[in-house]
Design a protein around this motif. Sequence first.
Motif, PDB file in Angstrom:
ATOM      1  N   THR A 157       3.997  33.219  28.650  1.00  0.00           N
ATOM      2  CA  THR A 157       4.536  34.514  29.081  1.00  0.00           C
ATOM      3  C   THR A 157       5.579  34.294  30.174  1.00  0.00           C
ATOM      4  O   THR A 157       5.520  33.314  30.907  1.00  0.00           O
ATOM      5  N   ASP A 179       5.894  36.031  32.788  1.00  0.00           N
ATOM      6  CA  ASP A 179       5.203  36.128  34.072  1.00  0.00           C
ATOM      7  C   ASP A 179       4.671  34.761  34.491  1.00  0.00           C
ATOM      8  O   ASP A 179       4.753  34.366  35.647  1.00  0.00           O
ATOM      9  N   GLN A 180       4.126  34.066  33.498  1.00  0.00           N
ATOM     10  CA  GLN A 180       3.572  32.748  33.767  1.00  0.00           C
ATOM     11  C   GLN A 180       4.651  31.775  34.216  1.00  0.00           C
ATOM     12  O   GLN A 180       4.473  31.031  35.192  1.00  0.00           O
ATOM     13  N   ALA A 233       7.461  32.490  35.564  1.00  0.00           N
ATOM     14  CA  ALA A 233       7.898  32.890  36.905  1.00  0.00           C
ATOM     15  C   ALA A 233       6.927  32.379  37.969  1.00  0.00           C
ATOM     16  O   ALA A 233       7.328  31.848  38.999  1.00  0.00           O
ATOM     17  N   LYS A 234       5.659  32.515  37.662  1.00  0.00           N
ATOM     18  CA  LYS A 234       4.628  32.091  38.609  1.00  0.00           C
ATOM     19  C   LYS A 234       4.701  30.593  38.843  1.00  0.00           C
ATOM     20  O   LYS A 234       4.718  30.120  39.986  1.00  0.00           O
ATOM     21  N   LYS A 289      10.114  37.291  38.388  1.00  0.00           N
ATOM     22  CA  LYS A 289      10.412  37.294  36.958  1.00  0.00           C
ATOM     23  C   LYS A 289      11.871  37.672  36.701  1.00  0.00           C
ATOM     24  O   LYS A 289      12.525  37.089  35.827  1.00  0.00           O
TER      25      LYS A 289
END
Lengths: 191, 191
Positions: free
Chosen positions: B26, B28-29, B31-32, B38
């Motif tokens: 994802t 989001d992942q 980005a994390k 994001k």
Amino acid sequence: MAIDRKQLIIEAATKSFSLFGFKATTMDQVAKIANVGKGTIYTFFKNKEELFDEIISSLISEMKRAADEAMDSTLSFHEKVHRGLYQILEFRLKHQLTIKLFQEEKEMGTPAVMEVMIKLEDAILGYLKEKIVAAIDKGEIQECNPEVTAFIMLKLYVALIFDWEKRNEPLEKEEIAKLFEQYIFKGLSNR
Amino acid sequence: MAIDRKQLIIEAATKSFSLFGFKATTMDQVAKIANVGKGTIYTFFKNKEELFDEIISSLISEMKRAADEAMDSTLSFHEKVHRGLYQILEFRLKHQLTIKLFQEEKEMGTPAVMEVMIKLEDAILGYLKEKIVAAIDKGEIQECNPEVTAFIMLKLYVALIFDWEKRNEPLEKEEIAKLFEQYIFKGLSNR
DNA sequence: AAATGACCGAATTACTCATTTAGTCAATTG
DNA sequence: CAATTGACTAAATGAGTAATTCGGTCATTT
């Protein structure tokens, strides 16, 4: 004698497998098409898979016969293999049942179908291997590992017939024979 | 200068694609992992696919470099192709990302992954074709259709490395080279 | 100007429950 | 009474739906 119920069942199942594939064929449907009670099917076949297997076994015989008919003993080994393999793969390409199963194998991965496709490939490889061993004995081709050679020949043909045309103009039968000769045979032949 | 956010994103995405595949990664992942908002990803890449594409493009360059390094100009054409192809396919076999993508391609058929695998195959075929044309020009091998030849060579290698070992003992690198020589090369070589 | 993350609609997933199916077996038939 | 049958059952399936997740945007923050 009364009508051959077993034969009726086999014909009905073949029709249904060809039309809908293995998974989408129900035993009720087969019984209905065969004009037979469902229980009757189970007096001839242990289960759905066994019925399927019997049909595939005949299919394999039919393929072998078609391949044999395409050859004649006056041909060179190279021509024999080309005609035999081409016949088998064309069979696969034209026969309703094989088309449906091929599709079911890659689209749904039905386990029973996967199994049967392996059996089919093994039958082709075994058949090829036989011809190769005979050709080595007769001195028509060099010594070579028959398993690997059969495997390579089949893979090459499948690649040329099925894979090539996914992204290019299909190759003519003659072109395939020529390529086969050029790449495999000239390296194998004694002369 | 400050940390290179684009590079962080690429590294994070590569890690995640390698671990979970394209679909299961994802944004989001990514980005994390990259320690980045994001939105930042979208200042460098139009969307998820473009990020993926950029990573694959570097992968292709890396493969070509690995193949080039495995050759040297003193080698025969046959040895060059063997080493180059083997290197590329071994790369595929060892690299986390390619393993994951290969699996995702056949198990889930993720469209973006399918597309990228075609691109990868095209890159290999193009690379091979280049070497073949050069070899024809130098008179190292017979005249032949470079596209078809590249295609056959790749298919043969994939069959020997990946397909053969699905049902048999894996073949050693030396055996593969020998088979390649025996089946393809003796039929192609001028001598 | 660059970076961010709350937010949105679309897509996917998890779940449920009615339906379907493979296989059995007691009843039926000829 | 041997062969045939189809109603029956437990298991598998899948349609329908509620809940969640995700890719991508953009107003706000740094």
